[in-house]
Design an enzyme around this catalytic site. Sequence first.
Site, short mmCIF file in Angstrom:
data_model
loop_
_atom_site.label_atom_id
_atom_site.label_comp_id
_atom_site.label_asym_id
_atom_site.label_seq_id
_atom_site.Cartn_x
_atom_site.Cartn_y
_atom_site.Cartn_z
N CYS A 168 0.82 -1.23 0.00
CA CYS A 168 0.00 0.00 0.00
C CYS A 168 0.84 1.27 0.00
O CYS A 168 0.29 2.37 -0.08
CB CYS A 168 -0.93 0.01 1.20
N HIS A 199 -9.25 3.23 -1.35
CA HIS A 199 -7.81 2.91 -1.24
C HIS A 199 -7.36 2.06 -2.43
O HIS A 199 -7.25 0.85 -2.32
CB HIS A 199 -7.60 2.19 0.09
#
Lengths: 385, 154
Positions: A83, A333
Site C-alpha cells: 500500500c 484505497h
Amino acid sequence: MSRIGIIGIGHGKFGRRSDASVQELAFESFAEALSDAKIERKDIDATVIGAVPEYHKQRSLAGAIQEYLEMTPKPTWLTEVACASGSAAIRTAWMGIKSGLHKVVSVIGCQKMTELQTPEILALMGRVGEVQWESIFGTTFPGYYAMFANRHMHEFGTTKEMLAAVAVKNHFYGAMNKKAMFQKEVTLEKCLASDPVASPFGIFDCCANADGAAAVILAEEERARAIAGDRVVWLDGLGCATTTMSVLRRPSLTGISSATEASKQAYEMAGVGPADIKVADVHDCFTIAEIMAYEDLGFCKKGQGGHFIAEKQSYLGGRTPVNVDGGLKSKGHPIGTTGVSMTVEVVKQLRGDCGERQVKDADVALTHNVGGIGQYCFVHIYKKE
Amino acid sequence: MFEWFGKINFTPHTRVTEFADHLKDGYLMGSKCRKCGFETYPPRADCPKCLSPDFEFNEISGQGTLLTHTQITAAPTGFQDIGTYRVGLLDLKEGGRLLAWIGESIGEDEVKIGMQLQVVPRIFEDTPDIKVYYTLEKPGTTWNKAPKPGAATP
Ligand SMILES: [Zn+2]
C-alpha cells in the site's frame, strides 16, 4: 543542497471505475499533471509507476503504461511495497533526480482493484500476513489492525467511539471531495452499528478497495523554478523504514514502529518538528491506523491518539488537521495510488487551492504512507517557498 | 512434512519441515542455534543472531500470556466454512510468540488480554490428508503425545 520540487499534479476519480482500463486511468491523471505543470511529454525524462502487480491481469504494468502515454523510449520502472508503492515511486523519482541522472520525472500511482472476482480478492486477502505461521489461521488485513486496536484499547483506554470518530471526520471531509469514492457524511451511531468484520471493527472502521490513479511531476530546483515559479512545492524531507511483516516478531503492537522511525528521519532532514506540520495526510486504512499515526508522528503523546480525535484536534482549526481530503476511508484505497493521492492533496493545500477544505496559512505539510500492516512506511515533508 | 501444518498451507518447502511431524506427535518445537544457543519460536533454520545455519529443534511448554486477539467474521478463501473464529497472539513463556485460534475451552466472554493460555496440538479429524494445527486453551488442558518424539535433529 539543491531542492527538488513538485511542479505538476493530477488526480482521477476514485471508486468503482468500470468505465476505464488501468492504462486509461493512468493517462487521465498524467494528462492532468502535464497540463497543470504546463509542460510537454518531451520535457519529462522518466516515469516511475507505483502499483501492486497482483491485482492486474496485465503483467509488468510500467511498460504498458509508458506505451499508452506514448512516452517510449524514455525509461520507466515500477515500485512495489504494498500500500506504500506510490510513496516509494516518489522516493525513487527524488533519488533519480538527486543523482543527476534525470531532471524531470513523472510519478503515476495507478491501481485497478475491482476487476478481480470476489474469490480472487478473498484469496489475496488471506495472504496479507506472514504465510508460514500466521495466514494458516485465516488472518486478514482487518484482523491484524483489529489486534492492534484491541491492544491499544487495553493499554490506553481507547474506545470504539474514538475509533468511529475517525470515520465520522474522514467522511465529513470526504463529502466535500469530488474525487472521493464515498462523498457522504456518516454518523457515529451508524459507524458503531455497522456489520462486524474483525472485532472491534465494523465495516465503517475499514477503507474500501477502489480503482483510481494520481500523478505528480518532480523537477530539480532550477528547472522547477523556471517551470512553476512560486507554485512549486518542495519535497524537503524523506523518511523510510521497515518493521517485521510477522506480528510474531513485531516490536510494538500499539504503534507502527516503521512510522516512528521514518518520521524521525523526515523531520530531521526537513529541519522541522511535529508542531510545524500544518496539515497531514496519513494512512487511515483502518480507524485505529489514524489514531496510531497521530502518536507515531508526534502529533500527540503515545496513548493519547483516541483523545486527539475525540477533542477534534485533527479537524480544520484543530492542532493538526489530518486527512481533510477524506482519507483512505472516504476516498477509497487504490493501494498503489494512495501515496501519490496524498501528495496531490498536500500540494493543493500548500498552494492554497483546497477551497472549503483549505487549512489556513498552510506552509509545511506531511504525508504518511504505510505498506501492508506496517512492514514499510514512507514519510514525506513538503514546504511552500 | 511442513505441508501438513495449517488448514491451508502456503509453505510446503522449508528447512524446518519436521516441525509438523513433531506437532503431529503432540510436541511443540522451537529452534535452538547449535552455535550460539539462541532459542526462538517459531523455529527458524538460520540464526538471526550469529547467522549460523546449524540448528536443532527444542521442545517448548506452550504456556504463555495473551497479548491481543480478534474475532474474524469476514473470512478469506479456505476459512469461510468454519464461520466466525477467534485468533489470539500469545507471548510464550520460553520466548517468542505464537498465533492460533482460541479454542472451545475458552468461553465467548472469557477472552481477556493478559490471561494465561496453553497451546494444544491438534489434528483435523475429518480430512483425508494429514492436517495439523494448534489452539489456545485453558492452562492444564492435556492432550495425547506419541510415546517417542521424532528425531530431535533436522
Ligand atoms: Zn546463533
